[in-house]
Design a protein around this motif. Sequence first.
Motif, PDB file in Angstrom:
ATOM      1  N   ALA A 183       1.033  -1.102  -0.158  1.00 27.23           N
ATOM      2  CA  ALA A 183       0.013  -0.061  -0.084  1.00 27.23           C
ATOM      3  C   ALA A 183       0.941   1.208   0.047  1.00 27.23           C
ATOM      4  O   ALA A 183       1.986   1.232   0.554  1.00 27.23           O
TER       5      ALA A 183
ATOM      6  N   CYS B  57       0.894   5.752   0.252  1.00 28.65           N
ATOM      7  CA  CYS B  57       0.240   6.856   0.695  1.00 28.65           C
ATOM      8  C   CYS B  57       0.735   8.031  -0.015  1.00 28.65           C
ATOM      9  O   CYS B  57       2.290   7.930   0.158  1.00 28.65           O
ATOM     10  N   GLN B  58      -0.002   8.621  -0.701  1.00 27.60           N
ATOM     11  CA  GLN B  58       0.529   9.822  -1.451  1.00 27.60           C
ATOM     12  C   GLN B  58      -0.404  11.221  -0.945  1.00 27.60           C
ATOM     13  O   GLN B  58      -1.534  10.782  -1.189  1.00 27.60           O
ATOM     14  N   ARG B  59       0.347  12.188  -0.583  1.00 26.26           N
ATOM     15  CA  ARG B  59      -0.461  13.076  -0.085  1.00 26.26           C
ATOM     16  C   ARG B  59      -1.483  13.621  -1.103  1.00 26.26           C
ATOM     17  O   ARG B  59      -1.142  13.857  -2.285  1.00 26.26           O
TER      18      ARG B  59
ATOM     19  N   GLY C  58      -4.590  10.081  -1.563  1.00 17.73           N
ATOM     20  CA  GLY C  58      -4.909   8.820  -0.613  1.00 17.73           C
ATOM     21  C   GLY C  58      -6.356   8.872   0.086  1.00 17.73           C
ATOM     22  O   GLY C  58      -6.546   8.285   0.901  1.00 17.73           O
ATOM     23  N   TYR C  59      -6.963   9.915  -0.309  1.00 19.30           N
ATOM     24  CA  TYR C  59      -8.577   9.930   0.177  1.00 19.30           C
ATOM     25  C   TYR C  59      -9.379  10.743  -0.849  1.00 19.30           C
ATOM     26  O   TYR C  59      -8.986  11.497  -1.564  1.00 19.30           O
TER      27      TYR C  59
ATOM     28  N   GLU D  31      -3.498  13.558   6.180  1.00 18.79           N
ATOM     29  CA  GLU D  31      -2.742  12.572   5.936  1.00 18.79           C
ATOM     30  C   GLU D  31      -2.953  11.306   7.026  1.00 18.79           C
ATOM     31  O   GLU D  31      -2.717  10.117   6.601  1.00 18.79           O
TER      32      GLU D  31
ATOM     33  N   SER E 179      -5.448   9.394   5.047  1.00 21.47           N
ATOM     34  CA  SER E 179      -4.836   8.530   4.059  1.00 21.47           C
ATOM     35  C   SER E 179      -4.126   7.146   4.351  1.00 21.47           C
ATOM     36  O   SER E 179      -4.123   6.159   3.953  1.00 21.47           O
TER      37      SER E 179
ATOM     38  N   ARG F 170      -6.574   4.554   5.556  1.00 21.46           N
ATOM     39  CA  ARG F 170      -7.311   3.825   4.334  1.00 21.46           C
ATOM     40  C   ARG F 170      -6.213   2.912   4.072  1.00 21.46           C
ATOM     41  O   ARG F 170      -6.730   1.713   3.623  1.00 21.46           O
ATOM     42  N   ALA F 171      -5.057   3.326   3.858  1.00 19.73           N
ATOM     43  CA  ALA F 171      -3.908   2.240   3.524  1.00 19.73           C
ATOM     44  C   ALA F 171      -3.730   0.906   4.502  1.00 19.73           C
ATOM     45  O   ALA F 171      -3.636  -0.070   4.082  1.00 19.73           O
TER      46      ALA F 171
ATOM     47  N   LEU G 190       5.137   5.494   2.521  1.00 17.49           N
ATOM     48  CA  LEU G 190       4.793   6.668   2.843  1.00 17.49           C
ATOM     49  C   LEU G 190       5.368   7.754   2.023  1.00 17.49           C
ATOM     50  O   LEU G 190       6.662   7.865   2.067  1.00 17.49           O
TER      51      LEU G 190
END
Length: 159
Positions: free
Chosen positions: A48, A50-52, A55-56, A105, A108, A111-112, A122
């Motif tokens: 997984a 997470c990218q700012r 990610g949501y 953040e 995000s 969720r991951a 991350l």
Amino acid sequence: MLGRNGAGKTTTLRSLVGLTPPRSGRVTLFGTDVTGWPPYRIAASGVAMCQRAVGYSPNLTVDENLRVPIERPGPYTIDRVYKLFPRLGERKQNLGRQLSGGEQEMLSIGRALLLNPRLLILDEPSQGLAPLIVRKLFRIIAQMREEVSPCCWSSRMCA
């Protein structure tokens, strides 16, 4: 991974998860060559990212955002994410776009985590956040790492 702006850090991470094809070489995760695999297949293998800002969903509530990922077996559930990030629990009915940068953040990452990944990537988790929020976020990340079985941090997995 460290480097100056434009050095290719994000591109490298995107190549790991199949979002950007590598120009040369190959990508190996968990001992398997995943070069050319589509992102959904790499995610299904336990990765997984997470990218700012991606990610949501800004138009869904916090609670709706946490219901988007397909939950995979493992320790992270929606309730566990709310315990890990109590501020998200307080903001359950707020839209993603109504959250502060730190809360976005956290959302995000939450969720991951619901994918219960073997590897969580991350990308710049502290960018644009207040120092106090950065310290809190890194404490939570360190806590998450401590909770993971030591075998998950073996050199083979991180290679």
